[in-house]
Design an enzyme around this catalytic site. Sequence first.
Site, PDB file in Angstrom:
ATOM      1  N   TYR A  20      46.549  38.652  41.493  1.00  0.00           N
ATOM      2  CA  TYR A  20      45.087  38.708  41.315  1.00  0.00           C
ATOM      3  C   TYR A  20      44.651  37.585  40.368  1.00  0.00           C
ATOM      4  O   TYR A  20      43.728  36.829  40.666  1.00  0.00           O
ATOM      5  CB  TYR A  20      44.703  40.088  40.761  1.00  0.00           C
ATOM      6  CG  TYR A  20      43.238  40.244  40.443  1.00  0.00           C
ATOM      7  CD1 TYR A  20      42.335  40.674  41.407  1.00  0.00           C
ATOM      8  CD2 TYR A  20      42.747  39.955  39.164  1.00  0.00           C
ATOM      9  CE1 TYR A  20      40.983  40.803  41.120  1.00  0.00           C
ATOM     10  CE2 TYR A  20      41.400  40.078  38.867  1.00  0.00           C
ATOM     11  CZ  TYR A  20      40.526  40.511  39.850  1.00  0.00           C
ATOM     12  OH  TYR A  20      39.188  40.631  39.559  1.00  0.00           O
TER      13      TYR A  20
ATOM     14  N   SER B 102      36.340  36.445  37.866  1.00  0.00           N
ATOM     15  CA  SER B 102      36.743  37.564  37.011  1.00  0.00           C
ATOM     16  C   SER B 102      37.261  37.015  35.676  1.00  0.00           C
ATOM     17  O   SER B 102      37.740  35.876  35.610  1.00  0.00           O
ATOM     18  CB  SER B 102      37.860  38.306  37.754  1.00  0.00           C
ATOM     19  OG  SER B 102      38.713  38.961  36.871  1.00  0.00           O
TER      20      SER B 102
HETATM   21  N1  LIG Z   1      34.292  44.746  40.614  1.00  0.00           N
HETATM   22  C1  LIG Z   1      34.639  44.110  39.512  1.00  0.00           C
HETATM   23  O1  LIG Z   1      34.905  44.724  38.453  1.00  0.00           O
HETATM   24  C2  LIG Z   1      34.695  42.599  39.515  1.00  0.00           C
HETATM   25  C3  LIG Z   1      34.674  41.923  38.293  1.00  0.00           C
HETATM   26  C4  LIG Z   1      34.724  40.544  38.268  1.00  0.00           C
HETATM   27  C5  LIG Z   1      34.809  39.843  39.468  1.00  0.00           C
HETATM   28  N2  LIG Z   1      34.853  40.528  40.653  1.00  0.00           N
HETATM   29  C6  LIG Z   1      35.000  39.735  41.868  1.00  0.00           C
HETATM   30  O2  LIG Z   1      33.821  39.807  42.625  1.00  0.00           O
HETATM   31  C7  LIG Z   1      34.125  39.632  44.009  1.00  0.00           C
HETATM   32  C8  LIG Z   1      33.401  40.714  44.806  1.00  0.00           C
HETATM   33  O3  LIG Z   1      33.935  41.948  44.423  1.00  0.00           O
HETATM   34  P1  LIG Z   1      33.191  43.363  44.501  1.00  0.00           P
HETATM   35  O4  LIG Z   1      33.373  43.981  43.184  1.00  0.00           O
HETATM   36  O5  LIG Z   1      31.842  43.247  45.083  1.00  0.00           O
HETATM   37  O6  LIG Z   1      34.199  44.087  45.514  1.00  0.00           O
HETATM   38  P2  LIG Z   1      34.010  44.783  46.936  1.00  0.00           P
HETATM   39  O7  LIG Z   1      32.917  45.783  46.859  1.00  0.00           O
HETATM   40  O8  LIG Z   1      35.378  45.223  47.353  1.00  0.00           O
HETATM   41  O9  LIG Z   1      33.503  43.597  47.875  1.00  0.00           O
HETATM   42  C9  LIG Z   1      34.354  42.590  48.358  1.00  0.00           C
HETATM   43  C10 LIG Z   1      33.644  41.861  49.474  1.00  0.00           C
HETATM   44  O10 LIG Z   1      34.490  40.789  49.939  1.00  0.00           O
HETATM   45  C11 LIG Z   1      34.577  40.871  51.364  1.00  0.00           C
HETATM   46  N3  LIG Z   1      35.836  40.280  51.806  1.00  0.00           N
HETATM   47  C12 LIG Z   1      37.080  40.529  51.332  1.00  0.00           C
HETATM   48  N4  LIG Z   1      37.983  39.805  52.020  1.00  0.00           N
HETATM   49  C13 LIG Z   1      37.302  39.096  52.947  1.00  0.00           C
HETATM   50  C14 LIG Z   1      37.672  38.184  53.963  1.00  0.00           C
HETATM   51  N5  LIG Z   1      38.951  37.849  54.201  1.00  0.00           N
HETATM   52  N6  LIG Z   1      36.697  37.631  54.734  1.00  0.00           N
HETATM   53  C15 LIG Z   1      35.399  37.969  54.536  1.00  0.00           C
HETATM   54  N7  LIG Z   1      34.992  38.814  53.584  1.00  0.00           N
HETATM   55  C16 LIG Z   1      35.937  39.385  52.806  1.00  0.00           C
HETATM   56  C17 LIG Z   1      34.445  42.357  51.671  1.00  0.00           C
HETATM   57  O11 LIG Z   1      33.925  42.578  52.965  1.00  0.00           O
HETATM   58  P3  LIG Z   1      34.739  43.015  54.277  1.00  0.00           P
HETATM   59  O12 LIG Z   1      35.832  43.941  53.845  1.00  0.00           O
HETATM   60  O13 LIG Z   1      33.684  43.625  55.127  1.00  0.00           O
HETATM   61  O14 LIG Z   1      35.249  41.725  54.827  1.00  0.00           O
HETATM   62  C18 LIG Z   1      33.354  42.758  50.658  1.00  0.00           C
HETATM   63  O15 LIG Z   1      32.083  42.451  51.173  1.00  0.00           O
HETATM   64  C19 LIG Z   1      35.659  39.707  44.128  1.00  0.00           C
HETATM   65  O16 LIG Z   1      36.192  38.405  44.277  1.00  0.00           O
HETATM   66  C20 LIG Z   1      36.089  40.292  42.786  1.00  0.00           C
HETATM   67  O17 LIG Z   1      37.349  39.839  42.358  1.00  0.00           O
HETATM   68  C21 LIG Z   1      34.777  41.881  40.711  1.00  0.00           C
END
Ligand SMILES: NC(=O)c1ccc[n+]([C@@H]2O[C@H](COP(=O)([O-])OP(=O)(O)OC[C@H]3O[C@@H](n4cnc5c(N)ncnc54)[C@H](OP(=O)(O)O)[C@@H]3O)[C@@H](O)[C@H]2O)c1
Length: 265
Positions: free
Chosen positions: A155, A142
């Site tokens: 975060y 991020s």
């Molecule tokens: N959305 C944004 O604006 C954004 C921007 C920049 C970076 N990011 C980063 O991108 C990454 C993915 O985010 P996203 O936007 O796709 O969010 P999301 O839709 O909430 O997906 C998060 C994923 O991580 C998994 N997860 C979380 N904790 C876990 C654990 N302890 N063990 C295994 N799996 C786990 C969740 O699956 P389960 O709950 O099924 O385990 C889910 O598949 C994050 O690190 C986030 O910080 C997001």
Amino acid sequence: MKIEGRVALVTGASGGIGAATALALARAGASLVVLVARTESALEAVAERVEAAGGRARVAPCDLSDPTAIGELASALEAEAIQPQILVNNAGAGRWLAVDETPPEELLPMMQAPALAAFWVTRAFLPSMLSAGHGHILCVNSPAALVNFPGATGYSMSRWALRGFTEGLRADVAGTGVEVCHFVVGKVSSPYFDNNPGSEDRVPALSKLIGTLTPEQTADRIVASIRGGRRWVYTPLMLRLFHIQNHFFPWSVRWMLYASGWKRS
Ligand SMILES: NC(=O)c1ccc[n+]([C@@H]2O[C@H](COP(=O)([O-])OP(=O)(O)OC[C@H]3O[C@@H](n4cnc5c(N)ncnc54)[C@H](OP(=O)(O)O)[C@@H]3O)[C@@H](O)[C@H]2O)c1
């Protein structure tokens, strides 16, 4: 890096960026995509979409906050002769909270995924990449790993830790044929903000200038970054420009973030 015929493993593949990336890698020709997250039913649904798109998927439910479970997963895959050559460290969570708002039971999980999970998963699958003399490890991060947002200290801390891990890993594997990519993306319209309530209200207004990508657009850029052997990616373009501005004039970016971000009431 060739994707066709390669085995890929994507963490956080049950939704959002990870699910879209798994699908995009299958469409790009990966021979098998290993889908890792905690929610098995959601992984099964993603596997169906991968297979409907002509790919192959292996569902691998695992809580990535548990290094023992990660070791067991790696052993189970090795017993099936599954050795990922592409690893996307993407699993992550964490509400945007200021220091004094953050209970210990929330800080630890947000350090475990993404930062420690990326370490443990890489540690489990790196040896086979080193033996093969090639591999690609991409960590999804991020902009909070570049500049701190007001009201999101835990975060940011976990994303700075992920950045530190990614750069350390790059140094560790230099010259081995294993490539490392630090992939930093601005706001993505994934379920992240539903899964981590209250966080969206704290996204600095400045991010409107950067723009929002869909998970599918993000996944396409991840695939292009792997294919192109890219080492640092800041996307979309406006984020790259802010990153350059931050390099030369950090005070100006801080001023914009503080002026447009969360304020203590
Ligand atoms: N959305 C944004 O604006 C954004 C921007 C920049 C970076 N990011 C980063 O991108 C990454 C993915 O985010 P996203 O936007 O796709 O969010 P999301 O839709 O909430 O997906 C998060 C994923 O991580 C998994 N997860 C979380 N904790 C876990 C654990 N302890 N063990 C295994 N799996 C786990 C969740 O699956 P389960 O709950 O099924 O385990 C889910 O598949 C994050 O690190 C986030 O910080 C997001």
